[in-house]
Design an enzyme around this catalytic site. Structure first.
Site, mmCIF file in Angstrom:
data_model
loop_
_atom_site.group_PDB
_atom_site.id
_atom_site.type_symbol
_atom_site.label_atom_id
_atom_site.label_comp_id
_atom_site.label_asym_id
_atom_site.label_seq_id
_atom_site.Cartn_x
_atom_site.Cartn_y
_atom_site.Cartn_z
ATOM 1 N N GLN A 22 37.522 -14.177 34.383
ATOM 2 C CA GLN A 22 36.803 -15.434 34.584
ATOM 3 C C GLN A 22 37.394 -16.224 35.742
ATOM 4 O O GLN A 22 36.838 -17.238 36.155
ATOM 5 C CB GLN A 22 36.841 -16.281 33.301
ATOM 6 C CG GLN A 22 36.029 -15.708 32.164
ATOM 7 C CD GLN A 22 36.069 -16.581 30.930
ATOM 8 O OE1 GLN A 22 36.978 -17.404 30.751
ATOM 9 N NE2 GLN A 22 35.089 -16.407 30.057
ATOM 10 N N GLN A 72 41.262 -11.366 19.756
ATOM 11 C CA GLN A 72 41.809 -10.620 18.615
ATOM 12 C C GLN A 72 42.282 -9.239 19.050
ATOM 13 O O GLN A 72 43.336 -8.753 18.616
ATOM 14 C CB GLN A 72 40.738 -10.450 17.534
ATOM 15 C CG GLN A 72 40.196 -11.746 16.952
ATOM 16 C CD GLN A 72 39.050 -11.483 15.995
ATOM 17 O OE1 GLN A 72 39.261 -11.056 14.862
ATOM 18 N NE2 GLN A 72 37.830 -11.709 16.451
ATOM 19 N N ARG A 91 36.934 -22.603 34.521
ATOM 20 C CA ARG A 91 36.727 -21.717 33.370
ATOM 21 C C ARG A 91 37.305 -22.280 32.071
ATOM 22 O O ARG A 91 36.977 -21.794 30.986
ATOM 23 C CB ARG A 91 37.350 -20.341 33.637
ATOM 24 C CG ARG A 91 38.863 -20.386 33.785
ATOM 25 C CD ARG A 91 39.474 -19.016 33.978
ATOM 26 N NE ARG A 91 40.860 -19.113 34.394
ATOM 27 C CZ ARG A 91 41.721 -18.101 34.365
ATOM 28 N NH1 ARG A 91 41.323 -16.920 33.925
ATOM 29 N NH2 ARG A 91 42.956 -18.253 34.780
ATOM 30 N N ASN A 116 46.830 5.004 22.104
ATOM 31 C CA ASN A 116 47.164 6.337 21.616
ATOM 32 C C ASN A 116 46.659 6.476 20.180
ATOM 33 O O ASN A 116 46.245 5.499 19.551
ATOM 34 C CB ASN A 116 48.667 6.629 21.752
ATOM 35 C CG ASN A 116 49.540 5.744 20.883
ATOM 36 O OD1 ASN A 116 49.276 5.548 19.691
ATOM 37 N ND2 ASN A 116 50.609 5.191 21.466
ATOM 38 N N ARG A 119 41.006 -3.180 11.247
ATOM 39 C CA ARG A 119 39.767 -3.791 11.725
ATOM 40 C C ARG A 119 38.495 -3.190 11.129
ATOM 41 O O ARG A 119 37.422 -3.771 11.271
ATOM 42 C CB ARG A 119 39.715 -3.713 13.253
ATOM 43 C CG ARG A 119 40.900 -4.367 13.944
ATOM 44 C CD ARG A 119 41.038 -5.841 13.615
ATOM 45 N NE ARG A 119 42.095 -6.473 14.414
ATOM 46 C CZ ARG A 119 42.332 -7.775 14.476
ATOM 47 N NH1 ARG A 119 41.588 -8.603 13.755
ATOM 48 N NH2 ARG A 119 43.314 -8.258 15.214
#
Length: 226
Positions: free
Chosen positions: A90, A76, A142, A158, A169
Protein backbone atom coordinates in the site's frame (compact mmCIF):
# COMPACT_ATOMS: atom_id res chain seq x y z
CA UNK A 1 -10.83 -15.36 -2.82
CA UNK A 2 -8.55 -17.07 -5.31
CA UNK A 3 -5.80 -19.45 -4.15
CA UNK A 4 -3.26 -21.05 -6.47
CA UNK A 5 -0.44 -23.47 -5.70
CA UNK A 6 2.44 -21.89 -7.62
CA UNK A 7 5.14 -24.41 -6.76
CA UNK A 8 6.08 -27.20 -4.39
CA UNK A 9 9.11 -29.37 -3.82
CA UNK A 10 9.08 -32.11 -6.49
CA UNK A 11 8.12 -35.52 -5.06
CA UNK A 12 7.68 -34.06 -1.56
CA UNK A 13 6.95 -37.38 0.15
CA UNK A 14 9.99 -39.05 -1.39
CA UNK A 15 12.16 -36.06 -0.46
CA UNK A 16 10.97 -36.19 3.15
CA UNK A 17 11.38 -39.98 3.41
CA UNK A 18 14.86 -39.72 1.91
CA UNK A 19 15.92 -37.13 4.49
CA UNK A 20 14.61 -39.34 7.28
CA UNK A 21 16.12 -42.56 5.94
CA UNK A 22 19.53 -40.95 5.43
CA UNK A 23 20.09 -40.90 9.19
CA UNK A 24 20.28 -44.72 9.23
CA UNK A 25 21.43 -45.62 5.71
CA UNK A 26 24.96 -46.48 4.55
CA UNK A 27 24.36 -44.81 1.16
CA UNK A 28 23.85 -41.20 0.13
CA UNK A 29 20.62 -39.24 -0.25
CA UNK A 30 20.67 -39.20 -4.06
CA UNK A 31 20.81 -43.00 -4.18
CA UNK A 32 18.04 -43.30 -1.62
CA UNK A 33 15.91 -40.85 -3.58
CA UNK A 34 16.17 -43.01 -6.68
CA UNK A 35 16.07 -46.52 -5.25
CA UNK A 36 13.68 -46.41 -2.28
CA UNK A 37 10.56 -48.46 -3.03
CA UNK A 38 7.07 -47.02 -2.59
CA UNK A 39 6.40 -49.51 0.18
CA UNK A 40 9.57 -48.52 2.03
CA UNK A 41 8.81 -44.82 1.52
CA UNK A 42 5.35 -45.20 3.07
CA UNK A 43 6.82 -47.18 5.96
CA UNK A 44 9.27 -44.36 6.68
CA UNK A 45 6.55 -41.72 6.39
CA UNK A 46 4.36 -43.71 8.77
CA UNK A 47 7.16 -43.77 11.34
CA UNK A 48 7.65 -40.02 10.94
CA UNK A 49 3.98 -39.12 11.31
CA UNK A 50 3.23 -41.54 14.15
CA UNK A 51 6.42 -40.79 16.06
CA UNK A 52 6.32 -37.01 15.70
CA UNK A 53 9.73 -36.78 14.01
CA UNK A 54 8.62 -33.66 12.18
CA UNK A 55 12.00 -32.02 11.51
CA UNK A 56 12.21 -34.05 8.29
CA UNK A 57 8.99 -32.38 7.07
CA UNK A 58 10.93 -29.13 6.78
CA UNK A 59 12.73 -30.42 3.68
CA UNK A 60 9.65 -29.87 1.48
CA UNK A 61 7.94 -26.54 0.92
CA UNK A 62 4.90 -25.07 -0.83
CA UNK A 63 4.32 -21.66 -2.40
CA UNK A 64 0.80 -20.24 -2.77
CA UNK A 65 -0.51 -17.15 -4.57
CA UNK A 66 -3.48 -15.71 -2.68
CA UNK A 67 -5.69 -12.98 -4.18
CA UNK A 68 -8.93 -11.34 -3.12
CA UNK A 69 -8.44 -11.46 0.63
CA UNK A 70 -8.54 -8.70 3.22
CA UNK A 71 -5.80 -7.05 5.17
CA UNK A 72 -7.62 -8.38 8.25
CA UNK A 73 -6.78 -11.88 7.01
CA UNK A 74 -3.13 -11.18 6.18
CA UNK A 75 -2.59 -9.60 9.61
CA UNK A 76 -3.47 -13.04 11.01
CA UNK A 77 -1.55 -14.95 8.37
CA UNK A 78 1.82 -13.29 9.04
CA UNK A 79 1.64 -14.44 12.66
CA UNK A 80 2.79 -17.80 11.33
CA UNK A 81 6.43 -16.85 11.63
CA UNK A 82 8.08 -19.90 10.04
CA UNK A 83 7.01 -18.79 6.58
CA UNK A 84 7.92 -16.32 3.85
CA UNK A 85 5.57 -13.58 2.69
CA UNK A 86 5.46 -11.00 -0.11
CA UNK A 87 2.38 -8.79 -0.08
CA UNK A 88 1.03 -6.10 -2.39
CA UNK A 89 2.33 -2.81 -0.99
CA UNK A 90 0.00 0.00 0.00
CA UNK A 91 3.08 2.20 0.05
CA UNK A 92 3.64 1.93 -3.69
CA UNK A 93 0.19 0.96 -5.00
CA UNK A 94 -2.14 3.97 -5.01
CA UNK A 95 -5.93 3.60 -5.01
CA UNK A 96 -6.97 6.72 -6.88
CA UNK A 97 -9.65 4.83 -8.83
CA UNK A 98 -11.20 3.18 -5.82
CA UNK A 99 -10.53 0.33 -3.46
CA UNK A 100 -11.90 -3.20 -3.57
CA UNK A 101 -12.97 -4.40 -0.15
CA UNK A 102 -13.90 -7.71 1.46
CA UNK A 103 -17.29 -7.50 3.17
CA UNK A 104 -18.17 -10.11 5.83
CA UNK A 105 -21.50 -11.86 5.24
CA UNK A 106 -22.69 -10.82 8.69
CA UNK A 107 -22.55 -7.25 7.37
CA UNK A 108 -23.62 -7.70 3.75
CA UNK A 109 -26.66 -9.82 4.69
CA UNK A 110 -28.33 -6.88 6.38
CA UNK A 111 -29.28 -3.78 4.38
CA UNK A 112 -28.71 -1.39 7.28
CA UNK A 113 -25.30 -2.74 8.31
CA UNK A 114 -24.20 -3.02 4.66
CA UNK A 115 -25.07 0.65 4.11
CA UNK A 116 -23.19 1.64 7.26
CA UNK A 117 -20.15 -0.31 6.12
CA UNK A 118 -20.20 1.21 2.63
CA UNK A 119 -20.57 4.70 4.05
CA UNK A 120 -17.52 4.27 6.28
CA UNK A 121 -15.39 2.87 3.44
CA UNK A 122 -16.49 5.67 1.08
CA UNK A 123 -15.62 8.31 3.68
CA UNK A 124 -12.19 6.79 4.25
CA UNK A 125 -11.50 6.63 0.52
CA UNK A 126 -12.64 10.22 -0.04
CA UNK A 127 -10.26 11.41 2.66
CA UNK A 128 -7.48 9.18 1.27
CA UNK A 129 -7.80 10.72 -2.20
CA UNK A 130 -7.79 14.25 -0.79
CA UNK A 131 -4.61 13.50 1.12
CA UNK A 132 -2.93 12.26 -2.07
CA UNK A 133 -4.11 15.37 -3.94
CA UNK A 134 -2.67 17.51 -1.15
CA UNK A 135 0.73 15.93 -1.72
CA UNK A 136 0.71 13.52 1.20
CA UNK A 137 2.80 10.43 0.30
CA UNK A 138 0.82 7.25 -0.30
CA UNK A 139 2.79 5.59 2.52
CA UNK A 140 1.19 8.07 4.93
CA UNK A 141 -2.24 8.38 3.31
CA UNK A 142 -2.62 4.60 3.60
CA UNK A 143 -3.09 4.98 7.36
CA UNK A 144 -6.73 5.68 6.50
CA UNK A 145 -7.26 2.48 4.54
CA UNK A 146 -9.49 -0.10 6.28
CA UNK A 147 -8.71 -3.68 7.28
CA UNK A 148 -11.30 -4.63 4.67
CA UNK A 149 -8.95 -3.50 1.87
CA UNK A 150 -8.46 -6.28 -0.71
CA UNK A 151 -4.88 -7.48 -1.00
CA UNK A 152 -2.68 -10.08 -2.67
CA UNK A 153 0.07 -12.12 -1.08
CA UNK A 154 2.51 -14.92 -1.91
CA UNK A 155 3.17 -17.38 0.92
CA UNK A 156 5.77 -20.12 1.25
CA UNK A 157 5.69 -22.65 4.08
CA UNK A 158 7.46 -25.92 4.69
CA UNK A 159 5.30 -28.97 5.32
CA UNK A 160 5.82 -28.91 9.08
CA UNK A 161 4.52 -25.34 9.30
CA UNK A 162 1.72 -26.08 6.84
CA UNK A 163 0.44 -28.87 9.09
CA UNK A 164 0.59 -26.51 12.06
CA UNK A 165 -1.23 -23.83 10.04
CA UNK A 166 -3.96 -26.29 9.03
CA UNK A 167 -4.30 -27.50 12.61
CA UNK A 168 -4.96 -23.97 13.86
CA UNK A 169 -6.80 -22.37 10.95
CA UNK A 170 -9.03 -25.20 9.71
CA UNK A 171 -10.60 -25.25 13.17
CA UNK A 172 -14.23 -24.15 13.33
CA UNK A 173 -13.20 -21.53 15.89
CA UNK A 174 -10.78 -19.85 13.47
CA UNK A 175 -11.94 -16.57 11.93
CA UNK A 176 -14.11 -17.31 8.89
CA UNK A 177 -11.90 -15.80 6.18
CA UNK A 178 -8.62 -17.40 7.19
CA UNK A 179 -10.48 -20.69 7.78
CA UNK A 180 -11.72 -20.55 4.19
CA UNK A 181 -8.15 -19.88 3.04
CA UNK A 182 -6.73 -22.78 5.07
CA UNK A 183 -9.22 -25.25 3.60
CA UNK A 184 -8.48 -24.00 0.07
CA UNK A 185 -4.73 -24.41 0.62
CA UNK A 186 -5.21 -27.89 2.08
CA UNK A 187 -7.29 -29.00 -0.91
CA UNK A 188 -4.46 -27.90 -3.21
CA UNK A 189 -1.69 -29.49 -1.13
CA UNK A 190 -3.33 -32.84 -0.33
CA UNK A 191 -3.15 -34.39 -3.85
CA UNK A 192 0.59 -33.66 -4.07
CA UNK A 193 1.39 -35.59 -0.89
CA UNK A 194 -1.69 -37.63 0.02
CA UNK A 195 0.00 -39.69 2.72
CA UNK A 196 1.46 -36.71 4.59
CA UNK A 197 -1.70 -34.62 4.34
CA UNK A 198 -4.06 -37.56 4.87
CA UNK A 199 -5.28 -36.38 8.26
CA UNK A 200 -4.24 -32.74 7.99
CA UNK A 201 -6.70 -30.17 9.25
CA UNK A 202 -8.16 -29.14 12.58
CA UNK A 203 -6.75 -30.91 15.65
CA UNK A 204 -10.00 -32.81 16.15
CA UNK A 205 -9.38 -34.68 12.88
CA UNK A 206 -6.68 -36.66 14.71
CA UNK A 207 -7.93 -36.74 18.29
CA UNK A 208 -9.69 -34.84 21.04
CA UNK A 209 -10.43 -31.15 20.61
CA UNK A 210 -7.77 -29.08 22.44
CA UNK A 211 -10.05 -26.05 22.91
CA UNK A 212 -11.51 -27.21 26.23
CA UNK A 213 -14.61 -25.25 27.25
CA UNK A 214 -14.19 -23.15 24.09
CA UNK A 215 -14.83 -26.17 21.83
CA UNK A 216 -17.34 -25.70 19.02
CA UNK A 217 -18.85 -29.10 19.85
CA UNK A 218 -18.80 -30.16 16.20
CA UNK A 219 -15.53 -32.00 15.59
CA UNK A 220 -14.46 -33.05 12.13
CA UNK A 221 -14.65 -36.79 11.32
CA UNK A 222 -11.68 -38.78 12.56
CA UNK A 223 -9.22 -40.16 10.00
CA UNK A 224 -7.78 -43.63 10.51
CA UNK A 225 -4.25 -43.93 9.13
CA UNK A 226 -3.60 -47.37 7.70
Amino acid sequence: MHVELLYHTPNPERAIATAARLCYAPVGASELMETMSEERMHSVLSTIMRGGHFSTLEHASYTFAIDGVSRALTHQLVRHRIASFNQQSQRYVKYKDGLDVIVPETISANEETAALFDEAVDAAMEAYKKLLEAGVPAEDARYLLPNAAETKIVVTMNVRELLHFFSNRCCNRAQWEIRELAHAMLELARPTAPYIFMDAGASCVRGACPEGKMTCGNPYPKVVRE
